[in-house]
Design an enzyme around this catalytic site. Sequence first.
Site, short mmCIF file in Angstrom:
data_model
loop_
_atom_site.label_atom_id
_atom_site.label_comp_id
_atom_site.label_asym_id
_atom_site.label_seq_id
_atom_site.Cartn_x
_atom_site.Cartn_y
_atom_site.Cartn_z
N ASP A 9 0.84 -1.21 0.00
CA ASP A 9 0.00 0.00 0.00
C ASP A 9 0.87 1.26 0.00
O ASP A 9 1.99 1.24 0.52
CB ASP A 9 -0.90 -0.03 1.24
CG ASP A 9 -2.06 0.95 1.13
OD1 ASP A 9 -2.31 1.47 0.02
OD2 ASP A 9 -2.71 1.19 2.16
N ASN B 294 -10.78 -2.80 -5.98
CA ASN B 294 -10.00 -1.82 -6.74
C ASN B 294 -10.65 -1.41 -8.07
O ASN B 294 -10.27 -0.40 -8.67
CB ASN B 294 -8.57 -2.32 -7.00
CG ASN B 294 -7.69 -2.26 -5.78
OD1 ASN B 294 -6.75 -3.03 -5.64
ND2 ASN B 294 -7.96 -1.32 -4.86
N SER C 218 -8.03 -5.33 4.91
CA SER C 218 -8.67 -5.08 3.60
C SER C 218 -8.99 -6.34 2.81
O SER C 218 -8.66 -6.44 1.63
CB SER C 218 -7.78 -4.14 2.77
OG SER C 218 -7.63 -2.92 3.42
C1 FPP Z 1 -2.07 0.18 -3.26
O1 FPP Z 1 -1.56 1.49 -3.25
C2 FPP Z 1 -1.56 -0.53 -4.38
C3 FPP Z 1 -2.29 -1.10 -5.38
C4 FPP Z 1 -3.75 -1.09 -5.46
C5 FPP Z 1 -1.64 -1.77 -6.48
C6 FPP Z 1 -0.46 -2.62 -6.13
C7 FPP Z 1 0.29 -2.80 -7.34
C8 FPP Z 1 1.62 -2.74 -7.46
C9 FPP Z 1 2.60 -2.61 -6.38
C10 FPP Z 1 2.14 -2.78 -8.80
C11 FPP Z 1 2.68 -3.93 -9.36
C12 FPP Z 1 2.45 -5.29 -8.92
C13 FPP Z 1 2.82 -6.29 -9.72
C14 FPP Z 1 2.67 -7.68 -9.31
C15 FPP Z 1 3.37 -6.03 -11.03
P1 FPP Z 1 -2.59 2.67 -3.33
O2 FPP Z 1 -2.77 3.04 -4.75
O3 FPP Z 1 -3.85 2.32 -2.64
O4 FPP Z 1 -1.83 3.80 -2.56
P2 FPP Z 1 -2.51 4.97 -1.72
O5 FPP Z 1 -3.18 4.33 -0.54
O6 FPP Z 1 -1.34 5.81 -1.32
O7 FPP Z 1 -3.47 5.68 -2.62
#
Ligand code: FPP
Length: 247
Positions: A25, A73, A201
């Site tokens: 995250d 998501n 989550s």
């Molecule tokens: C949460 O951060 C992250 C995600 C929903 C996506 C996770 C994906 C990756 C790390 C990319 C690649 C993975 C692979 C396997 C290629 P957020 O967007 O919710 O962050 P925030 O809470 O700061 O908004």
Amino acid sequence: MKLNPKAPAPQAPIGGPRHVAIIMDGNGRWATQRGRPRLFGHHSGAKRVREIVEACPDTGVEYLTIFAFSTENWKRTQVEVAGLMSLFRRYISKETRSLSEFGVRVRFIGDRVRLDDKLTKLMNDLEAATAHNTRVHLTIALNYGGRDEVARATQRLAMDVASGQLDPLKVDEETLPRYLDTYVLPDPDLVIRTSGEARISNFLLWQSAYAEYEFIDTLWPDFTKEEFHTLCAAYGGRDRRFGAVKT
Ligand code: FPP
């Protein structure tokens, strides 16, 4: 960075976690802090995955499960969802060889029905191409939700009951997990969530019943293998009793 199979292996900590699951995250906030679009954070986050996979053998971790995209998501903007799907496609195409050379077996969990055909083909091909590997078992949760997984498992179980293959009176704690997406994996020992949020989550709800949790402030794109080592070493010092009393 290329995975380096010849990197010297420090001693794995005694009693360290065999299976670590990570809620990655903080990509969006990391990008926003830099005045960049959220997808920039996801791309930077993808680079961290390789570093942590590479750190697993040194740490004694055999199974690594990462939360890449949840069933919730899809509620994000169309631009972000499309960007993430494109990132997954590119990541799989680009990383197949290097993951395989490092001895990584890749599996995906989650419901593939909503994913596009091109992506599911890449996922199937990556699973097949790495099926013989045993050094690190990397499981990527994509369109995954713990409740959704239990619901899908229950559907399959109910079908086996309806067709007479399963006696409903024999359904117990051993039976149900055989219908989960994770049926071939051990339960996670340690669940790490980055970015300072202390919640799970909908991640591995059934499987994490006895896991230890680490909620850390680091945003995922800043997470390093040193921090991973530290968390795994701290786990090695913990006293897990699984509800029993130590004698
Ligand atoms: C949460 O951060 C992250 C995600 C929903 C996506 C996770 C994906 C990756 C790390 C990319 C690649 C993975 C692979 C396997 C290629 P957020 O967007 O919710 O962050 P925030 O809470 O700061 O908004």
